[in-house]
Design an enzyme around this catalytic site. Structure first.
Site, PDB file in Angstrom:
ATOM      1  N   HIS A  61       1.110  -0.705   0.096  1.00 47.99           N
ATOM      2  CA  HIS A  61       0.091  -0.225  -0.192  1.00 47.99           C
ATOM      3  C   HIS A  61       0.729   1.244  -0.322  1.00 47.99           C
ATOM      4  O   HIS A  61       2.308   1.322   0.783  1.00 47.99           O
ATOM      5  CB  HIS A  61      -0.380   0.131   1.188  1.00 47.99           C
ATOM      6  N   GLU A  63       1.094   3.921   1.802  1.00 44.31           N
ATOM      7  CA  GLU A  63       1.520   4.578   2.587  1.00 44.31           C
ATOM      8  C   GLU A  63       2.507   3.675   2.986  1.00 44.31           C
ATOM      9  O   GLU A  63       3.106   4.125   3.582  1.00 44.31           O
ATOM     10  CB  GLU A  63       0.292   4.296   4.060  1.00 44.31           C
ATOM     11  N   CYS A  93      -6.207   2.128   5.569  1.00 44.79           N
ATOM     12  CA  CYS A  93      -6.726   0.565   6.160  1.00 44.79           C
ATOM     13  C   CYS A  93      -6.618  -0.155   7.623  1.00 44.79           C
ATOM     14  O   CYS A  93      -5.464   0.862   7.742  1.00 44.79           O
ATOM     15  CB  CYS A  93      -6.822  -0.662   5.177  1.00 44.79           C
TER      16      CYS A  93
END
Length: 236
Positions: A61, A63, A93
């Site tokens: 992801h 991030e 998430c």
């Protein structure tokens, strides 16, 4: 006044800007695109210089990619304050929320502000708790509104000549719907926003389902702004 030349050729961020069609596809609150785009700004200490860049999902992801890149490219000095602002097309998430908290605990002089265009699987209890944990750890999370979209368009997008002020005008209603749901998450209330997709026409449908707890707990100005309650009238 809008520039008739687009971003300056001497702009140091020009090669790191995304294209208008990318911005529109990633950050339209009505689109449920699977990939996530991150636009970010970093400021160190008292310097007025802002470092800007962007990132997208890979095998990780976005991030996680940012955290790994930050750790690999910067010689972190705990005595120097670092302010980071993220503009995310999807909220983190729960796993990314945990990773962000771990990153911040290792870098106590870093502050993080997150603006999101949409809430990722917002009915999932773990994702909701992950956002609450981030906020409780000191992270500011807000839904992107008109000023944030305008800021991103001007500073992160390779907009066409003469289009400095012409970012895609997304309906403010969608922003308010996500903001209302974010309040539900923060206040640990049940979800009030239902999102579905009509595949035949690729339409994203938003529906509000409020319970008594929502009306009792959400601040009245927010409900009033959404037209969910009527203003009080005092008769003299």
């Amino acid at each position: 006044m809008a520039s008739d030349k687009g971003p300056s050729a001497g702009d140091a961020t020009l090669r790191r800007r995304i294209e208008p069609w990318e911005f529109e596809g990633f950050f339209d609150p009505r689109e449920l695109r699977k990939e996530t785009c991150l636009l970010y700004e970093i400021q160190w200490g008292t310097s007025h210089k802002t470092w800007r860049n962007s990132g997208k999902n890979t095998t990780n992801h976005v991030e996680i990619n940012f955290i790994e890149k930050f750790a690999a490219e910067r010689q972190y000095c705990p005595s120097i304050r670092c302010s980071i602002t993220w503009f995310l097309s999807w909220s983190p998430c729960w796993e990314c929320s945990n990773a962000i908290r771990g990153f911040l605990s290792q870098h106590p002089s870093v502050t993080l502000v997150i603006y999101v265009a949409r809430l990722f699987w917002h009915t999932d209890p773990q994702n909701r708790q992950g956002l609450r944990d981030l906020i409780n750890s000191g992270v500011t999370i807000q839904i992107m509104t008109v000023p944030e979209y305008d800021h991103c368009w001007r500073n992160f997008v390779n907009y066409p000549p003469g289009k400095e002020d012409h970012w895609p005008r997304y309906p403010v209603l969608w922003m308010k719907l996500y903001a209302l749901e974010l309040h539900c998450i923060i206040l640990n209330l049940p979800p009030c926003l239902k999102i579905s997709r009509r595949n035949q026409h690729q339409l994203t449908l938003f529906r509000l389902t409020l319970q008594d707890c929502h009306y009792q707990t959400i601040p009245p100005p927010i409900l009033l702004d959404m037209g969910l309650i009527q203003p009080l009238v005092t008769w003299r």
